[in-house]
Design an enzyme around this catalytic site. Structure first.
Site, PDB file in Angstrom:
ATOM      1  CD  GLU B 105      -2.665  -0.967  -0.153  1.00 18.99           C
ATOM      2  OE1 GLU B 105      -3.397   0.000  -0.103  1.00 18.99           O
ATOM      3  OE2 GLU B 105      -2.786  -2.030  -0.670  1.00 18.99           O
ATOM      4  CE  LYS B 236      -5.377 -16.327  13.968  1.00 19.00           C
ATOM      5  NZ  LYS B 236      -4.878 -17.064  15.180  1.00 19.00           N
ATOM      6  CG  ASP B 310      -1.572 -15.841  13.995  1.00 20.45           C
ATOM      7  OD1 ASP B 310      -2.256 -15.442  12.539  1.00 20.45           O
ATOM      8  OD2 ASP B 310      -2.001 -16.778  14.468  1.00 20.45           O
ATOM      9  CG  HIS B 401      -5.186  27.535   2.386  1.00 20.04           C
ATOM     10  ND1 HIS B 401      -4.140  26.980   2.309  1.00 20.04           N
ATOM     11  CD2 HIS B 401      -5.304  28.249   3.482  1.00 20.04           C
ATOM     12  CE1 HIS B 401      -3.512  26.955   3.718  1.00 20.04           C
ATOM     13  NE2 HIS B 401      -4.141  27.964   4.088  1.00 20.04           N
TER      14      HIS B 401
END
Lengths: 408, 408, 408, 408
Positions: B105, B236, B310, B401
């Protein structure tokens, strides 16, 4: 529509037949011979090339990394194996797939492979990508509800303009919905997009920013503050909202396993799995999870690493619902539902060397493949849920054997 | 205790000084020259070797993969970069760290690197591993509450025996707590362990199984069913219970950033970050997340992939609380709290070639390093939260701005 | 639309003026004289009659109880007081209200009364009923996804028919939306209705049943099972889904309190309230609540008991978001958002003797009053949140006084 | 302990016998004659007096209202009926109870009465109060983790002192536990108490304040701010934490209903109820509720109003787990678990005229009765869950009848 009717008929008529797919040469210990057998088998079956995975080819074109990494120093190597065939009847995924998984967790592939075996012996899983959508949720803050109201009334008249801006900003993105959420002087607008075959998070950020720039330049009143994301869209986290709707792709996958297959492949009984499901679902509810599932994250993480997905999205993708129950015929119905599959087959890491090889192994590289990939995700996860439920329920039997076999 | 007092004094006396750490040669485009500069820099600073990461050494000892993978076909290659120095004052992590992150990424490392820079210019983050514990939660089902009660009364008298069984089963595991939870005829026992420097999920499964075997063989009444895990321990998945207690290691990390650094490095203001935090935290609450944070998953996933953790545990590890607020002096206080860091520096994938190199880069390989690694996780995540909050809050200024700069 | 614009202008132009409403003769100890003074005051101000509340009239028409109770033995008597004036600028509620609260919890009315006083001195609260909707969610279960798909495709073409059935079934109900949710072989259809001035749960059940009967008689495939409610609509429970959307009426209410009023009425500072809000919101997140609020349930329960609402709906109604923050001018902005106000001004217990008197006290009895009543609920809850936050934040000051006042 | 063993044996040996309790003269329409018959029946069975409920006696002693209400104007009258006998085998509640419920929602009592009937025909429900505890969670904020650490180290050495302070402050409260929770520079201490037969919220506030005053006067470092409650204890809201632990009293209640009773009393089948439970539990999970239950709030609210409880606590009390499943013998096992029963039989509104009458009807007024009352709550809720699940599952059958009975 024709296709939909055909698919629905196919699903209804699916029979648990034993298809004659040749099985992957599986093995627990890692041997050079086994590696060769699998590579030869996969090349024959899928016409794939794994030169980068095997290390025959070496990565050298640094320009390929543009947009993927900064401060680069080298390549982490993650052990990668394959499970399958994973047999699927879906709207886009049809047939037998060999699925690459990258992990360092022992027994993960063995467990998913076993679940996949039970599924293909039962004729394969039905896996359908139901809906799609990726969101960005800018937040606007006003002095008071009056200004917020004036702003929102104007916004509600601009949807068509927002769609035009989206089209002008991205070739692939389509703005499919806009929802508004008022909380005091806060307004959150949730823009939902179709993002083609890309996972789409960058695409929706760019489009939403273009829309917001237009809003700020043209709105009759200005917000005090605004942010392109109010941390509301569920990016990189498990949330009840994304779980209840869709984030990325929503897939549901089901199968009915005959008792015979459960006995022979999974070494347990439909009754024990049903008991386990019921009790453990109550356990999950008590743990305060979002949804109720076993270990979606294991399979998804390994598949995401192998195929160049945004692995951090496992946070949201690993949320869903697993259901198991006895059928009238003494088999077991099992389903998984994954509403938050942020996945893509173009962009991100999909074109990097080993990632592309892994996608091609499933014919999932490039345009027109994202729904197919999502349906494979569903079937993979179903295989994993079946296998772990079998393993946990069978523990009961070993205990029962001890119990009934020992002297009192 | 002496150490604790010294640590507390150090934390109190920490001053925002500009330490003279040499900065990593960072770069956005990937060039061979840049890679060499970073490698040379890191070897000089950390005395590390990256022969596998760079591809100079090639992996060949298949036996090393035993226990990590099945159906192996090759190695997925994940682009890996480094951020830092990440400066930390902790109970185990002290000093400047260069942190390897594996991802596809783009801009992830650039963002974390920027956050780390703001932190080290502010004198570094305080990062403390508060408590530890890994759980297994077997579920026992009975005919009725009467049998459950008889069983539980017996269980409550066996804690010492369970501790002895644990000691006999594992060199590293220590049973530190047992909790009982009754729901109708269901009893869930939650065994909590210290697992040394291993992430510990397998260890606690093995120990709990040994305890359960003893229970089943000796209990005065037998359950109808039992499962080694009632899907209650939070394995998990993101859960409210693990979030509110601990799963793995609980770390909290804090820093106070002077306004000057926020202006110069993060290109925004403390006020804007404070506004963003407040509004976006409300957004997160509305999204139905567990805890409230920005993007813990991004940094943790990249670090976990690089270091053989993991990675599927990102599901639970990416839950926590981020807090930001203005200080009296016009700076910004920021903290992160991560109660579910399932991490280890031994076992799992930690000894694989590139993974070991990445751990050694932070002197986090092997025994006695897990708390240190957890404190680095906290500081990494804090850097990421600061950087994204700055980016999102600054968007408001670019809009301002435009707003003030354009004709009406 | 005209009305909306006027309302928005009114909200923008609201100034914190000290209105000259005469204050209710409040008192902590209960005396006959005080009761008389309040009754006289309220009769004068609101032209109300309390003959049943005061016991002057006695309930005797048993037939009035039809549809409210079974196995009747008598009347529970709940002590009832009044707070106010509660000053409101809303889309339906405009002006000063005296709000009846039935409770046995001491200090509840005193606290809400104090919050109301702060609000009316600050010019009153803006309170807007944003959206409405009551849901029923029948669940249909099928053999497999194929049959479910055929069923759903047919359903999606019947919306107009469902609207006609609704019209034919109820004078008041309007079917405004239908959503579908697939999970394996489960299909949940969520029908959302406007229910006029009734809270509407019975109305939507009857309409949905009529729709389901039509479905079962005409659908091309039959479900294995179906239930009129799949426990998905959020009836009688706090749920993330109802919280994120609407259940009944969604109201947001805001006010800006000048520092002077906070000092004089609430005996604390805007800064302390801001600190309390921030810290306690983090506390709430850690407790795993849905939304983040203080004690909505206290005021809502007391108002619901007094006015013949379905008090059990406090389970869902007491979910929402409270926000407080310093303004640039040194005051405090405060808002509450209640998305789950299941309330009505017709039907249920609204026409029973004391209940009707309590509704009439606020001119909220009968048709055309439900939105008004909901906006009063919002303002009441805001008063309560302000008062409790003030009380809790002031505790800090008493501590600080002790701290600074004591010898060392 | 003797008692516990006896109770466990009683639970194990419970048989589904048809006890010969005389049934309450129930009726749907309200008639003067019916009222008389019920009053006569209840007086005979329970030796109770209902002079205030029936209006024979009129409330006049205003001083009794001290501590219950401010700004009093009169009494709200809530229609009140009775269900039962509710047969219970518990640790404190043993035998048959007639339970008063105050509501304006038609069919509520009829439904609970039907569920109670099914339960008493099946030999009654086992209902056990498992654990108790009421919490206050003060929050302390510091400059930094260093000061927080010094403070906490000191606190951990003061537990005995805190217990002494508690004893000196309240005759009834016992400090049973203290937990600490660190999040950045925030420290939340959770003090847990036994509160005797009072619901206890005021008691724990007073004791915790006394402890905090001691802390502030003696701690080696001072917090920047502190609040007596960090909105963490779950007061007046549904929270995952209170659900997973205890708030007030935790009760679990179970029953096994023979198929015959389900057919005859509930007009459905065990199979249909099992199907409904499974499907609707998945529906509940998808709705994002805390726990999974049907309509606890209905029965609890009506009972709380009748008996002078803090009705706003229904927010937290109506959270729990309902479970149903087929037994091997073709019956239905059903259980409810309510971990958040904030109830009392002394203090609050319990001594007000009708409230006291309602408590005395169940022999639940005064000291030594709170656990008994909590076990009745559990059994009441179980009756309601059974009845609604039966009603919803039977709808399927009426549909099936239409389906199979109509011409094609």
């Amino acid at each position: 529509m024709q296709n939909l009717e055909q698919l629905l008929e196919d699903i209804k008529n699916k029979k648990a037949t034993n298809p004659l797919y040749e099985s992957l040469p599986a093995e627990i210990p890692v041997t050079g011979e086994g590696i060769n057998r699998r590579q030869e088998f996969l090349q024959r079956k899928t016409n794939s090339d794994f030169s980068f995975l095997t290390g025959q080819k070496r990565f050298s074109e640094l320009s390929q990394l543009e947009g993927n990494i900064e401060n680069y120093i080298g390549m982490s190597m993650i052990p990668t194996g394959v499970i399958g065939p994973l047999c699927i009847l879906g709207s886009a995924a049809k047939g037998a797939f060999f699925v690459p998984l990258a992990t360092t967790e022992g027994s993960l592939l063995a467990s998913y492979h076993r679940g996949a075996k039970a599924c293909y012996l039962a004729g394969g899983a039905t896996s359908v990508c139901l809906i799609e959508g990726v969101q960005r949720s800018p937040l606007f803050k006003f002095d008071n509800l009056g200004n917020l109201g004036t702003f929102l009334v104007w916004i509600l008249g601009q949807i068509e303009t927002f769609q035009n801006i989206t089209e002008a900003t991205s070739r692939y993105a389509k703005l499919t919905d806009m929802k508004s959420n008022i909380e005091g002087n806060h307004l959150i607008l949730t823009f939902e997009y179709h993002t083609g075959d890309a996972s789409g998070q960058n695409m929706v950020t760019i489009c939403t920013n273009a829309i917001c720039q237009y809003i700020i330049q043209n709105a009759p009143v200005q917000p005090l503050f605004w942010f392109i994301e109010g941390n509301y869209s569920g990016d990189k986290k498990a949330t009840s909202q994304a779980f209840a709707n869709v984030r990325g792709k929503k897939v549901t996958t089901e199968i009915t396993l005959p008792g015979k297959i459960i006995h022979e492949v999974l070494k347990t009984t439909p009754e024990a799995m049903d008991e386990y499901w019921r009790s453990s679902t109550i356990g999950t509810i008590q743990s305060g999870s979002i949804g109720a599932q076993g270990h979606y994250a294991n399979g998804l993480t390994a598949l995401f690493i192998a195929t160049g997905q945004d692995v951090a999205c496992v946070s949201e993708a690993s949320v869903g619902i697993t259901r198991m129950e006895l059928t009238q015929e003494g088999g077991l119905y099992a389903s998984v539902t994954l509403p938050n599959l942020i996945v893509g087959t173009v962009g991100g890491g999909t074109s990097l060397p080993t990632q592309k090889e892994c996608l091609e192994l499933m014919d999932c590289y490039g345009e027109g493949k994202a729904r197919k990939f999502a349906e494979i995700c569903g079937a993979l996860v179903l295989a994993g849920e079946i296998s772990i439920a079998a393993a946990l329920s069978a523990g009961q039997f070993s205990a029962a054997h001890q119990k009934f076999g020992r002297k009192k």
